[in-house]
Write a protein that holds these residues in place. Structure first.
Motif, PDB file in Angstrom:
ATOM      1  N   ASN A  32      40.840  27.417  41.056  1.00 46.81           N
ATOM      2  CA  ASN A  32      39.703  26.881  41.810  1.00 46.81           C
ATOM      3  C   ASN A  32      39.782  27.206  43.295  1.00 46.81           C
ATOM      4  OD1 ASN A  32      38.171  25.818  39.664  1.00 46.81           O
ATOM      5  ND2 ASN A  32      39.444  23.986  39.603  1.00 46.81           N
ATOM      6  N   ALA A  33      40.965  27.570  43.788  1.00 45.80           N
ATOM      7  CA  ALA A  33      41.129  27.977  45.187  1.00 45.80           C
ATOM      8  C   ALA A  33      41.122  29.503  45.338  1.00 45.80           C
ATOM      9  CB  ALA A  33      42.434  27.417  45.744  1.00 45.80           C
ATOM     10  N   ALA A  34      40.958  30.243  44.227  1.00 43.99           N
ATOM     11  CA  ALA A  34      41.034  31.706  44.233  1.00 43.99           C
ATOM     12  C   ALA A  34      42.346  32.169  44.874  1.00 43.99           C
ATOM     13  CB  ALA A  34      39.821  32.325  44.934  1.00 43.99           C
ATOM     14  N   ASP A  35      43.427  31.512  44.512  1.00 50.74           N
ATOM     15  CA  ASP A  35      44.759  31.743  45.072  1.00 50.74           C
ATOM     16  C   ASP A  35      45.553  32.663  44.146  1.00 50.74           C
ATOM     17  OD1 ASP A  35      47.409  31.622  45.929  1.00 50.74           O
ATOM     18  OD2 ASP A  35      47.534  29.432  45.824  1.00 50.74           O
ATOM     19  N   MET A  36      45.556  33.951  44.435  1.00 52.50           N
ATOM     20  CA  MET A  36      46.243  34.922  43.581  1.00 52.50           C
ATOM     21  C   MET A  36      47.746  34.685  43.516  1.00 52.50           C
ATOM     22  SD  MET A  36      44.216  36.806  41.897  1.00 52.50           S
ATOM     23  CE  MET A  36      45.466  37.934  41.286  1.00 52.50           C
ATOM     24  N   GLU A  64      46.954  43.597  34.322  1.00 51.40           N
ATOM     25  CA  GLU A  64      45.557  43.599  33.845  1.00 51.40           C
ATOM     26  C   GLU A  64      44.897  42.247  34.086  1.00 51.40           C
ATOM     27  OE1 GLU A  64      44.699  44.934  29.897  1.00 51.40           O
ATOM     28  OE2 GLU A  64      45.862  46.771  30.131  1.00 51.40           O
ATOM     29  N   ILE A  65      45.635  41.171  33.833  1.00 53.07           N
ATOM     30  CA  ILE A  65      45.099  39.824  34.054  1.00 53.07           C
ATOM     31  C   ILE A  65      44.785  39.638  35.534  1.00 53.07           C
ATOM     32  CG2 ILE A  65      45.691  37.361  33.998  1.00 53.07           C
ATOM     33  CD1 ILE A  65      47.333  38.082  31.391  1.00 53.07           C
ATOM     34  N   ALA A  66      45.706  40.024  36.391  1.00 48.89           N
ATOM     35  CA  ALA A  66      45.497  39.905  37.838  1.00 48.89           C
ATOM     36  C   ALA A  66      44.285  40.714  38.274  1.00 48.89           C
ATOM     37  CB  ALA A  66      46.738  40.362  38.597  1.00 48.89           C
ATOM     38  N   GLY A  67      44.102  41.902  37.701  1.00 49.66           N
ATOM     39  CA  GLY A  67      42.943  42.726  38.038  1.00 49.66           C
ATOM     40  C   GLY A  67      41.636  42.021  37.740  1.00 49.66           C
ATOM     41  N   GLY A  68      41.595  41.268  36.650  1.00 49.31           N
ATOM     42  CA  GLY A  68      40.402  40.498  36.322  1.00 49.31           C
ATOM     43  C   GLY A  68      40.136  39.395  37.335  1.00 49.31           C
ATOM     44  N   LYS A  71      38.816  40.920  40.586  1.00 50.99           N
ATOM     45  CA  LYS A  71      37.405  41.278  40.451  1.00 50.99           C
ATOM     46  C   LYS A  71      36.523  40.030  40.520  1.00 50.99           C
ATOM     47  CE  LYS A  71      34.322  44.006  37.579  1.00 50.99           C
ATOM     48  NZ  LYS A  71      34.199  44.860  36.405  1.00 50.99           N
ATOM     49  N   LEU A  72      36.917  38.961  39.828  1.00 52.95           N
ATOM     50  CA  LEU A  72      36.140  37.719  39.843  1.00 52.95           C
ATOM     51  C   LEU A  72      36.098  37.128  41.247  1.00 52.95           C
ATOM     52  CD1 LEU A  72      34.660  35.398  38.356  1.00 52.95           C
ATOM     53  CD2 LEU A  72      36.919  34.369  37.991  1.00 52.95           C
ATOM     54  N   PHE A  73      37.255  36.998  41.876  1.00 51.25           N
ATOM     55  CA  PHE A  73      37.323  36.359  43.187  1.00 51.25           C
ATOM     56  C   PHE A  73      36.696  37.213  44.287  1.00 51.25           C
ATOM     57  CE2 PHE A  73      41.451  34.192  41.628  1.00 51.25           C
ATOM     58  CZ  PHE A  73      40.725  33.270  40.899  1.00 51.25           C
ATOM     59  N   GLY A  74      36.627  38.522  44.082  1.00 48.88           N
ATOM     60  CA  GLY A  74      36.051  39.408  45.079  1.00 48.88           C
ATOM     61  C   GLY A  74      34.555  39.609  44.930  1.00 48.88           C
ATOM     62  N   GLY A  75      33.960  39.034  43.899  1.00 49.12           N
ATOM     63  CA  GLY A  75      32.536  39.204  43.652  1.00 49.12           C
ATOM     64  C   GLY A  75      31.691  38.202  44.416  1.00 49.12           C
ATOM     65  N   ALA A  76      30.403  38.249  44.142  1.00 46.51           N
ATOM     66  CA  ALA A  76      29.447  37.381  44.847  1.00 46.51           C
ATOM     67  C   ALA A  76      29.481  35.940  44.353  1.00 46.51           C
ATOM     68  CB  ALA A  76      28.036  37.938  44.677  1.00 46.51           C
ATOM     69  N   ALA A  77      30.032  35.711  43.161  1.00 45.95           N
ATOM     70  CA  ALA A  77      30.020  34.374  42.571  1.00 45.95           C
ATOM     71  C   ALA A  77      31.329  33.632  42.837  1.00 45.95           C
ATOM     72  CB  ALA A  77      29.795  34.471  41.070  1.00 45.95           C
ATOM     73  N   THR A  78      31.204  32.325  42.953  1.00 50.38           N
ATOM     74  CA  THR A  78      32.353  31.427  43.033  1.00 50.38           C
ATOM     75  C   THR A  78      32.314  30.555  41.791  1.00 50.38           C
ATOM     76  OG1 THR A  78      32.228  31.367  45.437  1.00 50.38           O
ATOM     77  CG2 THR A  78      33.449  29.588  44.370  1.00 50.38           C
ATOM     78  N   VAL A  79      33.452  30.433  41.116  1.00 55.34           N
ATOM     79  CA  VAL A  79      33.535  29.642  39.901  1.00 55.34           C
ATOM     80  C   VAL A  79      34.565  28.538  40.114  1.00 55.34           C
ATOM     81  CG1 VAL A  79      34.026  29.661  37.426  1.00 55.34           C
ATOM     82  CG2 VAL A  79      32.989  31.671  38.497  1.00 55.34           C
ATOM     83  N   ASN A  80      34.177  27.314  39.800  1.00 55.61           N
ATOM     84  CA  ASN A  80      35.091  26.172  39.821  1.00 55.61           C
ATOM     85  C   ASN A  80      34.931  25.438  38.502  1.00 55.61           C
ATOM     86  OD1 ASN A  80      34.329  26.331  43.005  1.00 55.61           O
ATOM     87  ND2 ASN A  80      36.444  25.770  42.635  1.00 55.61           N
ATOM     88  N   VAL A  81      36.061  25.126  37.864  1.00 53.09           N
ATOM     89  CA  VAL A  81      36.015  24.465  36.566  1.00 53.09           C
ATOM     90  C   VAL A  81      36.984  23.289  36.514  1.00 53.09           C
ATOM     91  CG1 VAL A  81      35.225  26.474  35.259  1.00 53.09           C
ATOM     92  CG2 VAL A  81      37.675  26.100  35.575  1.00 53.09           C
ATOM     93  N   THR A  82      36.682  22.385  35.604  1.00 54.83           N
ATOM     94  CA  THR A  82      37.508  21.236  35.288  1.00 54.83           C
ATOM     95  C   THR A  82      37.862  21.308  33.809  1.00 54.83           C
ATOM     96  OG1 THR A  82      36.409  19.868  36.951  1.00 54.83           O
ATOM     97  CG2 THR A  82      37.518  18.709  35.165  1.00 54.83           C
ATOM     98  N   LYS A 149      25.463  37.595  34.223  1.00 60.24           N
ATOM     99  CA  LYS A 149      24.572  38.138  35.274  1.00 60.24           C
ATOM    100  C   LYS A 149      25.032  37.717  36.660  1.00 60.24           C
ATOM    101  CE  LYS A 149      20.492  38.359  32.370  1.00 60.24           C
ATOM    102  NZ  LYS A 149      19.222  37.690  32.018  1.00 60.24           N
ATOM    103  N   LEU A 150      25.450  36.452  36.792  1.00 62.06           N
ATOM    104  CA  LEU A 150      25.939  35.988  38.102  1.00 62.06           C
ATOM    105  C   LEU A 150      27.256  36.664  38.468  1.00 62.06           C
ATOM    106  CD1 LEU A 150      25.167  32.154  38.107  1.00 62.06           C
ATOM    107  CD2 LEU A 150      23.979  33.967  39.347  1.00 62.06           C
ATOM    108  N   ILE A 151      28.143  36.816  37.516  1.00 57.80           N
ATOM    109  CA  ILE A 151      29.454  37.412  37.785  1.00 57.80           C
ATOM    110  C   ILE A 151      29.337  38.915  38.052  1.00 57.80           C
ATOM    111  CG2 ILE A 151      31.743  37.948  36.807  1.00 57.80           C
ATOM    112  CD1 ILE A 151      31.420  35.011  37.610  1.00 57.80           C
ATOM    113  N   PHE A 152      28.619  39.604  37.175  1.00 59.38           N
ATOM    114  CA  PHE A 152      28.552  41.062  37.253  1.00 59.38           C
ATOM    115  C   PHE A 152      27.359  41.578  38.052  1.00 59.38           C
ATOM    116  CE2 PHE A 152      30.772  40.478  33.050  1.00 59.38           C
ATOM    117  CZ  PHE A 152      32.014  40.864  33.509  1.00 59.38           C
ATOM    118  N   GLY A 153      26.397  40.728  38.349  1.00 51.89           N
ATOM    119  CA  GLY A 153      25.228  41.145  39.106  1.00 51.89           C
ATOM    120  C   GLY A 153      24.115  41.698  38.265  1.00 51.89           C
TER     121      GLY A 153
END
Length: 156
Positions: A32-36, A64-68, A71-82, A149-153
């Motif tokens: 949730n903090a996008a902390d690699m 490979e997992i880190a690459g994903g 890509k997620l954290f560097g995109g236009a979308a922010t994702v936070n989950v519980t 669509k939000l993640i990939f544009g």
């Protein structure tokens, strides 16, 4: 007596016993903090770990997992989950959490409620709990299409 959590956001105080629940809390804090660096500290290193979900597909090995995540954290979308509605079971060397995630995916112009079925498998490595596998799936195909669509544009 250990505190029982109904949900995990990553903001909870860890139990302090170094157990698998602390590792789960740390995973959600880092995600949730996008902390690699935090995610790398929770995942099993090397080629052994695996992840399978509708956004990243099947990924094998930490690189490979880190690459994903990058890509997620560097995109236009922010994702936070519980993480919620979960079971917790394990032994001395393994622990399995099975439940659901709910949260938000946001861009500058849009917001989407997201929901996933989630399994996280942790194993003990050198006295610490590390995530070896994650599996995520989606029950609502329309939500998945909107999420992609939000993640990939655009449509995947």
């Amino acid at each position: 007596m250990k505190e029982r959590f109904e949900e995990i956001t990553g903001a909870e105080q860890k139990t302090g016993d170094g157990g698998p629940l602390d590792a789960l809390i740390e995973f959600y804090r880092a995600f949730n903090a996008a902390d690699m660096a935090g995610l790398e500290g929770v995942w099993f290193p090397g080629e052994a770990p695996s992840m399978d979900n509708p956004i990243g597909g099947i990924r094998r090995g930490w690189n490979e997992i880190a690459g994903g995540y990058v890509k997620l954290f560097g995109g236009a979308a922010t994702v936070n989950v519980t993480f919620h509605d979960f079971t917790s079971q394990g032994g001395q060397e393994w622990h399995l959490f099975v439940g659901r995630e709910r949260g938000k995916c946001r861009t500058a112009n849009e917001s989407l409620d997201v929901a996933f079925r989630t399994t996280r498998w942790f194993v003990r490595m050198d006295g610490a709990w590390r995530q070896l596998h994650h599996h995520g799936s989606v029950e609502d195909p329309e939500m998945l299409a909107d999420y992609q669509k939000l993640i990939f544009g655009s449509s995947k």
